[in-house]
Design an enzyme around this catalytic site. Structure first.
Site, PDB file in Angstrom:
ATOM      1  CB  SER A  39      40.864  49.287  34.466  1.00 53.84           C
ATOM      2  OG  SER A  39      42.082  49.919  34.333  1.00 53.84           O
ATOM      3  CG  HIS A  63      43.606  45.237  35.276  1.00 56.69           C
ATOM      4  ND1 HIS A  63      42.660  45.196  36.269  1.00 56.69           N
ATOM      5  CD2 HIS A  63      43.993  46.538  35.200  1.00 56.69           C
ATOM      6  CE1 HIS A  63      42.491  46.406  36.760  1.00 56.69           C
ATOM      7  NE2 HIS A  63      43.282  47.226  36.136  1.00 56.69           N
ATOM      8  CD  GLU A 102      41.408  41.989  38.143  1.00 55.09           C
ATOM      9  OE1 GLU A 102      40.493  41.703  38.925  1.00 55.09           O
ATOM     10  OE2 GLU A 102      41.312  42.964  37.365  1.00 55.09           O
ATOM     11  CG  ASN A 149      39.058  48.326  38.803  1.00 62.30           C
ATOM     12  OD1 ASN A 149      39.487  48.515  39.943  1.00 62.30           O
ATOM     13  ND2 ASN A 149      39.750  48.641  37.724  1.00 62.30           N
TER      14      ASN A 149
END
Ligand code: 3H9
Length: 702
Positions: free
Chosen positions: A407, A428, A440, A478
């Site tokens: 992540s 991801h 992702e 994130n």
């Protein structure tokens, strides 16, 4: 230019064939072509008309690119009227997907035959719209009010078999649709079948209160959205008014929705999602690697969810864990995933067993020697991931794609642990990985083009929405989440209660407020990450001190029954906990934070503009290919309301000068560099351009 609709007489059958690739949308020439064909048929020897489509699908709907432009005649309702008014029976033959206006065309025909693999539906609500060409009036007539409400308010297409049960389709055939449809047309001609007009049928009345209950249910399920409520209004009109008045009412509601900012936002997301799948600098003819067997390392929540995702799409999966015990736990999680799907009615026992059978477990890296793709999903620790990749480098066959589900970690450094960095990429997934749509795809410095192309395509194959990101801490999603979460924590210590913050964001449209999300994810995750850093690298203590104290007092979030809230063990309902308010007051005093009332407007602006400002940097740095990619990430991975179009689209709708004003206001108010506006925001606001303008400029047009 030749017409995308051709009309041809085959004996006594007049065949109207639509051929408008890729999905036969109802662009103006198609509408005109169908109308011309129906008119031509009036004069010829045809006895029955057959409407069908070339290519991979029946008509997939109105041409969304035409929305927002001046309407061009003939309008769709007029075309459908012409079909229904035809004195010769018209049969629609459906394959692929008959959606929106496409299904409305079929409903305007007198008979419908479909291939068993076809699906029909009215997905307009997903574009912030209601069906606008008779769908809201005809579906209740055929399928009843409650089925009509479900079909239109969910937007979910139904398989042909179900459509037949509902009365929406008359016949379903297993194969050779055209031959079956022609045979049926001949039968109808010989039997002098009548023109069965749906508009002439009546609508069943439902007991008082049914519509009101439906409205309240939608007010909760589709909070803040206009179109679902308008669907109920239109169905009510179908129930209470003659067909022609009902259709007029439907048109009025359709236009109201079409002009709403919500529909503009959702249409933006429709195209953004499709644009995100395209990599600007990747040659179109880039070959893809063949992937049929997948290895997954780590059987935790993420690893087992990833394994489930691939098995669901028919891939063989080898799940690797460190020892038998951990492997057993991992496979049990997979079993639980399937049991959940069966319980929710998503899969039959047989389907679940079949998919579960695609996954086998191992504790030996050597079992990964033959896999085509391996996805590492071990604990978030760079050193550990590098060890795993060194091992993979040793055992995997040449050409295998080596992916990390990290992540945050630097994919370039992970790739450097191998002798084949060109085969390494980030994939991801979002938790729970077998449910969440977002993927992702992290393109590292040396990732080969064919690896990237293969992973984008694979993402689609397993039902995800892949978005490419470049390497940075936290990638797109994130990285933006950090300033958003930080702002939530700051609002808390400055005086807002947890429920003030979460309710403000939820009422604005977020699926879940930030503190409730933190409780769900587990407060210990961030805590452990902070503990691994020297104090000076942990950032502003006002933004994490409360979370630290909660963890240290055993409040890890939902999993321990308490975090920012306390949770009912049975219902998981959150409620405020005075103990948390005490902790907040104490820590605020300790850090000398002056407390004050913070209203919902300030909470929303601070959190959303924190996202926007970081998003601006992300597009400027090229971490995301385009602003729309960020919107897709937030809508599909972070519960951002689709009806606001994603953070970047939202910023454009507010006006970038106003966004900049507000951010500069926060900078003055808090005197903190965190509110330094992104250079791109300043530039665009000063030059009066939007992000959409910027993305379309030649230097960036993709
Ligand atoms: C409506 O009908 C309103 C009416 O009630 C009333 C009117 C008065 N328009 O998705 P894909 C493009 S509202 C324009 O990748 P798939 C798409 O952008 C409409 N373009 O393929 C893409 O272009 P590109 C109700 C459209 O096989 C290409 O076609 N209908 C439209 O994965 C391929 O699309 C819907 O909401 C459109 N309507 O999926 C259905 N649809 O290649 C919308 C597609 O340049 N469509 N394009 O990126 C879909 O759900 C999927 O496209 C479908 C195929 C399932 C059909």
């Amino acid at each position: 230019m030749s017409s995308p609709v051709c009309y041809q007489l085959a004996d006594t059958i007049g065949i109207i064939r639509v051929d408008n690739p890729p999905v036969n949308v109802l662009s103006q020439p198609v509408r005109q072509g169908i109308l011309d064909a129906v008119r031509a048929a009036r004069q010829d020897a045809s006895e029955v008309l057959l409407l069908l489509c070339a290519g991979r699908t029946f008509i997939a709907g109105a041409d969304i690119t035409e929305f927002g432009k001046p309407p061009a005649a003939p309008l769709l309702p007029a075309v459908i009227d012409a079909l229904e008014d035809s004195e010769k029976p018209v049969v629609a033959a459906i394959h692929g997907t008959a959606l929106g206006g496409g299904f409305e065309v079929a409903l305007g025909c007198h008979y419908r035959i479909a291939l068993a693999s076809a699906r029909v539906g009215l997905p307009e609500v997903r574009l912030g719209l209601i069906p606008g060409a008779g769908g809201t009036q005809r579906v209740p007539r055929l399928a009843g009010v409650s089925a009509a409400l479900d079909l239109m308010s969910s937007g979910r297409p139904v398989p042909a078999g179900r459509a037949e049960e509902l009365g929406l389709v008359d016949r379903v055939v297993g194969e050779d649709l055209e031959a079956a449809a022609l045979a049926w047309c001949r039968e109808l001609a010989e039997g002098r079948a009548s023109c069965r007009r749906v508009s002439a049928q009546t609508v069943e009345r439902v007991p008082d209160g049914v519509l009101a209950d439906y409205r309240s249910m939608l007010a909760r399920r589709a909070r803040g959205q206009l179109a679902p409520q308008k669907i109920v209004d239109a169905v009510e009109a179908a129930m209470t008014l003659p067909f022609s008045d009902g259709v007029a009412r439907e048109r009025e509601y359709f236009l109201e929705c079409l002009q709403s900012p919500q529909s503009a936002a959702m249409r933006h997301l429709f195209f953004a999602e499709r644009a995100a799948a395209k990599i600007a600098d990747l040659p179109k003819d880039t070959l893809q690697r063949t992937v049929s067997r997948v290895g997954v390392i780590g059987g935790g929540t993420m690893g087992s969810g990833i394994a489930t995702s691939f098995a669901n799409a028919g891939f063989g999966v080898t799940l690797l864990e460190v020892d038998d015990e951990a492997l057993e736990r991992g496979l049990e999680t997979v079993d639980r995933n399937y049991a959940g799907s069966v319980k929710r009615g998503k899969l039959s026992e047989t389907e679940a067993a079949q998919r579960r059978g695609c996954i086998e477990g191992t504790t030996a890296y050597s079992s990964l020697a033959d896999v085509d793709l391996v996805i590492e999903a071990v604990f978030e620790n760079l050193g550990l991931k590098q060890e795993v990749f060194a091992e993979l480098d040793a055992v995997c066959k040449p050409g295998a794609i080596l992916a990390t589900n990290t992540s945050y970690q630097d994919v370039d450094r992970i790739a450097a642990a191998t002798r084949r960095p060109e085969d390494v990429i980030g994939l991801h997934f979002f938790s729970p990985a077998h449910v969440m749509k977002l993927l992702e795809v992290v393109r590292a410095e040396r990732t080969a083009d064919d690896v990237l192309a293969s992973c984008m395509a694979l993402g689609k194959k397993i039902g995800k929405i892949p978005v490419m990101a470049r390497v940075c801490y936290g990638f797109i999603g994130n990285r933006m989440l950090r300033p958003y979460m930080r702002e939530a924590q700051l609002c808390l210590i400055e005086g807002a209660k947890p429920a003030d913050i979460d309710t403000a964001m939820e009422q604005w449209g977020m699926a879940m407020g930030p503190l409730a999300v933190a409780d769900l994810a587990g407060l210990d995750v961030g805590y452990k990450a902070r503990q691994g850093l020297p104090v000076e690298q942990r950032g502003d203590p006002r933004a994490y001190r409360i979370a630290d104290v909660l963890v240290e007092s055993g409040r890890l979030g939902q999993k321990s029954g308490a975090g920012f809230y306390v949770y009912d063990p049975d219902t998981r309902q959150r409620s405020e906990d005075p103990a948390v308010l005490d902790i907040v007051a104490r820590e605020a005093a300790d850090l000398a934070v002056a407390r004050r009332e913070i209203d919902a407007g300030e909470i929303v602006d601070r959190l959303v503009y924190a996202l926007v400002n970081e998003g601006m940097r992300i597009v400027e740095e090229g971490i995301a290919q385009r602003p729309g990619d960020i919107d897709v990430v937030y809508a599909y991975g972070y519960g951002f309301p689709a009806f606001r179009g994603g953070p970047m689209f939202y910023a454009d709708t507010v006006g970038l000068d106003e966004v900049l004003d507000r951010i500069e206001g926060f900078r003055r108010q808090f005197g903190d560099p965190r509110w330094t506006p992104a250079p791109l925001l300043v530039e665009l606001a000063k030059t009066g351009r939007t992000l959409a303008d910027w993305a379309a400029e030649p230097a960036r047009s993709r």
